[in-house]
Design an enzyme around this catalytic site. Structure first.
Site, mmCIF file in Angstrom:
data_model
loop_
_atom_site.group_PDB
_atom_site.id
_atom_site.type_symbol
_atom_site.label_atom_id
_atom_site.label_comp_id
_atom_site.label_asym_id
_atom_site.label_seq_id
_atom_site.Cartn_x
_atom_site.Cartn_y
_atom_site.Cartn_z
ATOM 1 N N HIS A 37 0.831 -1.203 0.000
ATOM 2 C CA HIS A 37 0.000 0.000 0.000
ATOM 3 C C HIS A 37 0.866 1.254 0.000
ATOM 4 C CE1 HIS A 37 -4.114 -1.797 1.343
ATOM 5 N NE2 HIS A 37 -3.509 -2.543 0.441
ATOM 6 N N GLU B 62 1.157 3.791 1.960
ATOM 7 C CA GLU B 62 1.855 4.133 3.197
ATOM 8 C C GLU B 62 3.145 3.323 3.345
ATOM 9 O OE1 GLU B 62 -2.639 3.986 4.299
ATOM 10 O OE2 GLU B 62 -1.297 3.181 2.761
ATOM 11 N N SER C 201 -20.314 4.954 -40.668
ATOM 12 C CA SER C 201 -20.008 5.757 -39.479
ATOM 13 C C SER C 201 -18.549 6.193 -39.405
ATOM 14 C CB SER C 201 -20.353 4.959 -38.215
ATOM 15 O OG SER C 201 -19.578 3.770 -38.142
ATOM 16 N N ARG D 61 -10.360 4.854 -21.941
ATOM 17 C CA ARG D 61 -10.558 3.429 -21.652
ATOM 18 C C ARG D 61 -9.713 2.949 -20.480
ATOM 19 N NH1 ARG D 61 -10.116 1.066 -27.856
ATOM 20 N NH2 ARG D 61 -12.139 1.850 -28.613
ATOM 21 N N ASP E 263 -17.573 -3.557 -36.450
ATOM 22 C CA ASP E 263 -16.311 -2.805 -36.420
ATOM 23 C C ASP E 263 -15.087 -3.635 -36.069
ATOM 24 O OD1 ASP E 263 -17.907 -0.602 -36.921
ATOM 25 O OD2 ASP E 263 -18.073 -0.049 -34.810
ATOM 26 N N ARG F 76 -4.378 0.974 -25.445
ATOM 27 C CA ARG F 76 -3.398 1.401 -26.453
ATOM 28 C C ARG F 76 -2.490 2.521 -25.954
ATOM 29 N NH1 ARG F 76 -6.492 1.130 -32.343
ATOM 30 N NH2 ARG F 76 -7.018 -1.061 -32.259
ATOM 31 N N GLU G 105 -19.147 1.766 -24.492
ATOM 32 C CA GLU G 105 -18.790 2.423 -25.752
ATOM 33 C C GLU G 105 -19.788 2.200 -26.880
ATOM 34 O OE1 GLU G 105 -15.136 2.156 -27.794
ATOM 35 O OE2 GLU G 105 -14.061 3.387 -26.367
ATOM 36 N N LEU H 75 -26.155 1.375 -25.405
ATOM 37 C CA LEU H 75 -26.183 2.660 -24.712
ATOM 38 C C LEU H 75 -27.600 2.988 -24.252
ATOM 39 C CD1 LEU H 75 -23.836 4.561 -27.168
ATOM 40 C CD2 LEU H 75 -23.348 4.209 -24.754
ATOM 41 N N SER I 186 -30.013 0.904 -23.578
ATOM 42 C CA SER I 186 -30.465 0.021 -22.496
ATOM 43 C C SER I 186 -29.963 0.506 -21.140
ATOM 44 C CB SER I 186 -30.021 -1.426 -22.758
ATOM 45 O OG SER I 186 -28.607 -1.536 -22.773
#
Length: 359
Positions: free
Chosen positions: A52, A54, A170, A186, A202, A209, A290, A296, A298
């Site tokens: 930890h 400390e 897109s 991310r 996609d 990365r 993402e 998204l 839902s």
């Protein structure tokens, strides 16, 4: 709080930030040892299972820490976990004062660390840079206080809210700099989540990365197990596929042979409320959602949203059959819409990102 306390706590917070993406499921913590108005030791929590903050500060101390003050961004723990209690070490080292930003929300720790230090005759000050420390570990606080992962939604859209044209095209709505910014997010989250359609369309990598960022756990919602075994997201076993009782059994066995974990939900449909409960049990602290638009939507429908990153390009796509950024059922009244607060903007040439919280 005095200016000196704030100065040294800011130093501890900067150290804590080095653990972004690496500390999960534990919090990011930084610690600074100060003696005679001089920093004599620094440390931060580097990764799950490591010493930890400390202890790191004590190990790096340039002189005897007896009678020193330790500044730590989160309450020192007072129980045996992966490592022994930090409170015992603080007491044994002869520390005279502990300055802490915020109490630990974990019931195993909350308040007990401070109590033990005080019983040992150590002066304890709590609340220095409290808001900043809480925001740094907002996922950890949400996990313990709300008993669920912290959830962030990210999408890219035209000014009229379209994620793709009516033909499904897109690439690319937002510019390169905006996309790089979105990818850097991310690594700040414990897991990244997409629906199967995003994988099929996609074939995304979904990795951080970045050399200094750890890849998040990749969660794929795939009700029937349509995922190709050659998908980039299956490049290693840092994956969790969530499916249903309708899953393709042959594919299920193939995934198991590859060492891929599959979570099979009991219903015919993946219910976000049940998913969130299951991920909480797996100690997933935060999720970066993402896409795609149905996934998204839902999350938006369940109102299980803590932050939104909305990336916009100055274009208008139009078309009643174009893909909206957020689908799902939606609300029936504007009054019931998800409301964002604490809004700020990031600009990348002619693109901009709206960032807001729901609390």
């Amino acid at each position: 709080m005095n200016s000196q306390d704030e100065k040294y706590m800011q130093a501890a917070l900067q150290l804590a930030k080095k653990g972004i993406g690496w500390a999960f499921p534990n919090p990011m913590v930084g610690a600074v040892l100060v003696k005679n108005n001089k920093i004599i030791g620094k440390g931060y929590y580097k990764s799950f299972g490591s010493p930890h903050a400390e202890i790191e500060a004590f190990n790096n101390a340039t002189e005897d820490p007896r009678d020193a003050t330790i500044y730590v961004t989160l309450e020192p723990h007072n129980h045996y976990g992966k490592t022994p209690p930090c409170t015992d070490t603080i007491i044994a080292k002869g520390i005279k004062r502990v300055v802490c930003a915020v109490a630990d929300p974990n019931p195993k720790v909350h308040g007990s660390g401070f109590e033990k230090l005080k019983k040992a005759g150590i002066e304890v000050t709590v609340g220095v840079c409290e808001n900043e420390a809480g925001k740094l570990n907002e996922g950890f606080f949400t996990f313990h206080q709300k008993k669920r992962p912290f959830v962030a939604l990210k999408f890219a859209a035209s000014l009229d809210g379209k994620m793709a044209t009516k033909t499904g095209d897109s690439k690319w709505i937002t510019n390169e700099n905006t996309r790089v910014f979105a990818r850097t997010l991310r690594g700040d989250y414990h897991a990244i989540l997409v629906g199967i359609n995003t994988v099929l369309q996609d074939n995304p990598n979904l990795g951080a990365r970045q050399k200094d960022k750890k890849d998040p756990l990749r969660i794929i919602l795939d009700s029937a197990l349509k995922i190709p075994l050659t998908s980039d997201v299956l490049r290693d076993d840092n994956v969790l596929i969530v499916t249903t009782k309708n899953a393709d059994q042959e594919k299920l066995e193939q995934l198991h042979e590859k060492g891929i974990e599959v979570l099979q939900m009991p219903e015919e449909k993946i219910l976000i409320s049940d998913l969130i409960k299951a991920l909480y049990k797996k100690e997933i602290v935060s999720i970066f959602v993402e896409g795609g638009s149905e996934t998204l939507g839902s999350f938006a429908d369940t109102k299980i949203v803590d932050r939104v990153y909305a990336c916009f390009a100055p274009i208008i796509i139009g078309g009643r059959d174009a893909v909206s950024a957020i689908k799902g059922e939606g609300v029936t009244k504007v009054l019931d819409a998800i409301k964002l607060t604490d809004i700020h903007l990031e600009r990348f040439d002619d693109n901009f990102v709206v960032i807001g919280s729901t609390d």
